[in-house]
Design a protein around this motif. Structure first.
Motif: not given
Length: 66
Positions: A1-26
Motif C-alpha cells: 500500500m502506498p505511503a501517505r504523503i503531504s499535500p505539497q508532495k502530492e502537488s509536486q507529483i501532479v506538477d511533474l505529471c503535467l510536465r510530461g514526466l514518466g512515473q519512474s522519473e517522478m
C-alpha cells in the motif's frame, strides 16, 4: 500500500505529471516509490475526469500550468 504523503508532495507529483514526466522519473525526483507516484497520478486523473483538469489542479495550488 502506498505511503501517505503531504499535500505539497502530492502537488509536486501532479506538477511533474503535467510536465510530461514518466512515473519512474517522478519517483526519482520526489524521492518516493513508483507505487506511491502511481497512486497519486491515478487519484489526480480520476478527480480531473470527474470535474475538470483546471479544478483538480486548483485544489492542489497549481495555477497557471494549463
Amino acid at each position: 500500500m502506498p505511503a501517505r504523503i503531504s499535500p505539497q508532495k502530492e502537488s509536486q507529483i501532479v506538477d511533474l505529471c503535467l510536465r510530461g514526466l514518466g512515473q519512474s522519473e517522478m519517483a526519482r525526483r520526489s524521492n518516493l516509490s513508483q507505487s506511491t507516484v502511481s497512486a497519486v497520478v491515478s487519484r489526480f486523473k480520476e478527480e480531473a475526469s470527474g470535474n475538470s483538469l483546471e479544478v483538480a489542479c486548483a485544489r492542489r495550488g497549481l495555477r497557471g500550468l494549463l
